[in-house]
Motif scaffolding. Sequence first.
Motif, PDB file in Angstrom:
ATOM      1  N   LEU A  69       0.821  -1.210   0.000  1.00  0.00           N
ATOM      2  CA  LEU A  69       0.000   0.000   0.000  1.00  0.00           C
ATOM      3  C   LEU A  69       0.853   1.257   0.000  1.00  0.00           C
ATOM      4  CD1 LEU A  69      -2.555  -1.165   2.725  1.00  0.00           C
ATOM      5  CD2 LEU A  69      -3.004  -1.021   0.278  1.00  0.00           C
ATOM      6  N   GLU A 114       1.950   3.206  -2.125  1.00  0.00           N
ATOM      7  CA  GLU A 114       1.581   4.315  -3.010  1.00  0.00           C
ATOM      8  C   GLU A 114       0.079   4.581  -2.958  1.00  0.00           C
ATOM      9  OE1 GLU A 114       3.823   6.187  -4.567  1.00  0.00           O
ATOM     10  OE2 GLU A 114       5.401   4.940  -3.688  1.00  0.00           O
ATOM     11  N   ARG A 115      -0.576   4.123  -1.878  1.00  0.00           N
ATOM     12  CA  ARG A 115      -2.024   4.224  -1.791  1.00  0.00           C
ATOM     13  C   ARG A 115      -2.467   5.165  -0.669  1.00  0.00           C
ATOM     14  NH1 ARG A 115      -4.436   1.950  -6.181  1.00  0.00           N
ATOM     15  NH2 ARG A 115      -6.321   1.560  -4.957  1.00  0.00           N
ATOM     16  N   TYR A 116      -3.680   5.699  -0.830  1.00  0.00           N
ATOM     17  CA  TYR A 116      -4.267   6.643   0.125  1.00  0.00           C
ATOM     18  C   TYR A 116      -5.685   6.187   0.478  1.00  0.00           C
ATOM     19  CZ  TYR A 116      -0.610   9.923  -1.393  1.00  0.00           C
ATOM     20  OH  TYR A 116       0.582  10.529  -1.688  1.00  0.00           O
ATOM     21  N   ASP A 117      -6.025   6.288   1.748  1.00  0.00           N
ATOM     22  CA  ASP A 117      -7.401   6.060   2.184  1.00  0.00           C
ATOM     23  C   ASP A 117      -7.980   7.431   2.516  1.00  0.00           C
ATOM     24  OD1 ASP A 117      -9.802   5.438   3.429  1.00  0.00           O
ATOM     25  OD2 ASP A 117      -8.996   3.673   4.458  1.00  0.00           O
ATOM     26  N   LEU A 173       0.247   2.371   4.410  1.00  0.00           N
ATOM     27  CA  LEU A 173      -0.319   3.403   3.541  1.00  0.00           C
ATOM     28  C   LEU A 173       0.644   4.576   3.369  1.00  0.00           C
ATOM     29  CD1 LEU A 173      -4.055   3.769   4.653  1.00  0.00           C
ATOM     30  CD2 LEU A 173      -3.272   3.234   2.350  1.00  0.00           C
ATOM     31  N   GLU A 202     -13.665   4.279  -5.435  1.00  0.00           N
ATOM     32  CA  GLU A 202     -13.232   3.088  -4.686  1.00  0.00           C
ATOM     33  C   GLU A 202     -13.907   3.174  -3.318  1.00  0.00           C
ATOM     34  OE1 GLU A 202     -11.131   0.699  -5.740  1.00  0.00           O
ATOM     35  OE2 GLU A 202     -10.200   1.592  -7.522  1.00  0.00           O
ATOM     36  N   ALA A 211      -7.920   1.113   4.643  1.00  0.00           N
ATOM     37  CA  ALA A 211      -7.420   0.690   3.330  1.00  0.00           C
ATOM     38  C   ALA A 211      -8.155  -0.518   2.765  1.00  0.00           C
ATOM     39  CB  ALA A 211      -5.919   0.428   3.357  1.00  0.00           C
ATOM     40  N   SER A 231      -8.910   1.840  -1.235  1.00  0.00           N
ATOM     41  CA  SER A 231      -7.942   2.940  -1.262  1.00  0.00           C
ATOM     42  C   SER A 231      -7.805   3.436  -2.688  1.00  0.00           C
ATOM     43  CB  SER A 231      -6.582   2.485  -0.712  1.00  0.00           C
ATOM     44  OG  SER A 231      -6.061   1.416  -1.487  1.00  0.00           O
ATOM     45  N   ILE A 232      -7.033   4.509  -2.837  1.00  0.00           N
ATOM     46  CA  ILE A 232      -6.892   5.165  -4.135  1.00  0.00           C
ATOM     47  C   ILE A 232      -5.411   5.391  -4.412  1.00  0.00           C
ATOM     48  CG2 ILE A 232      -6.967   7.577  -3.353  1.00  0.00           C
ATOM     49  CD1 ILE A 232      -9.284   6.333  -6.085  1.00  0.00           C
ATOM     50  N   SER A 233      -5.049   5.425  -5.676  1.00  0.00           N
ATOM     51  CA  SER A 233      -3.640   5.595  -6.030  1.00  0.00           C
ATOM     52  C   SER A 233      -3.231   7.060  -6.042  1.00  0.00           C
ATOM     53  CB  SER A 233      -3.356   4.993  -7.408  1.00  0.00           C
ATOM     54  OG  SER A 233      -3.919   5.805  -8.422  1.00  0.00           O
ATOM     55  N   GLU A 234      -1.940   7.281  -5.933  1.00  0.00           N
ATOM     56  CA  GLU A 234      -1.408   8.639  -5.984  1.00  0.00           C
ATOM     57  C   GLU A 234      -1.693   9.280  -7.335  1.00  0.00           C
ATOM     58  OE1 GLU A 234       2.658  10.878  -4.553  1.00  0.00           O
ATOM     59  OE2 GLU A 234       2.816   8.844  -5.302  1.00  0.00           O
TER      60      GLU A 234
END
Length: 278
Positions: free
Chosen positions: A4, A6-9, A35, A223, A263, A266-269
């Motif tokens: 995770l 490179e991921r954001y919640d 995250l 998402e 997460a 989650s969403i990508s950068e």
Amino acid sequence: MKDLSERYDLHTHTTYSDGTFTVEELLKRAKYIGLKGIAITDHDTMEGISEGKAMAYELGLEFIPGIEFSCSYEGYEIHILGYFLNEKSPKLTSKLVELKQARKERNEKIVKKLNNLGLKITMEEIEKEATGAIVSRAHICNVMMNKGFVYSKGEAFKQYLGRNGVAYVEKGSSDPIEIIKLIKECEGVSALAHPSLVSNSREKTEKILDILIEAGLNGLEVEYSSYTSKEVKYYRKLATEKGLLKVGGSDFHGGNRVGVDIAHASISEEDIKKLLER
């Protein structure tokens, strides 16, 4: 463990509203699972934001200040996420005070109904259960369980607190159009949360979405923890077609929403590049 890094919640709740994790517990959990960044989006309050910024800095997490407004439009429940609002805005401060008072009045009516049904609980007991600024039905539910009136959250909401429950009181919700304009005035970014929950009809949801876009809506939650893979594909396509920013998150509430971890969605950068540029 899933990577995770490179991921954001962008959709989580703390004890400042109806979550069971403190800001510190939430951010440490986000750091533990790897995250890159997280947003706190408590219901109708931003009281945890300053604490979140400081804690995220200590942990090396990217932090996105947020809020989730509960709204209604033509009988449909609509939640609007706001990111990067100017917390010092007098209009925002006034609105949050107004929403807090409306919740208080609703809770008092629910308690009165429960008392009339023989379930003796007090506002003092509920406020003690709620450690943050927002007192919600989740806190009323916890008191009911603690006193043995119900055995589960499901029973509490089905029989008493949910829309068809005997102690249900309609919430005085905000107008989503007004909220979108307020977020814009506060230099923030707005997004429609969990569009799948707006209506069983996608056609109706899209009509409402178009009205919100006309009011200035910036993004769509593509998402979400309860989405199927087909729904993710549909909402991503819809966001692209409508020219909307893609956001996403778990809607984490800790113990108040069993089975959903930080997460979980989650969403990508890359998806939120425009948001992060702010």
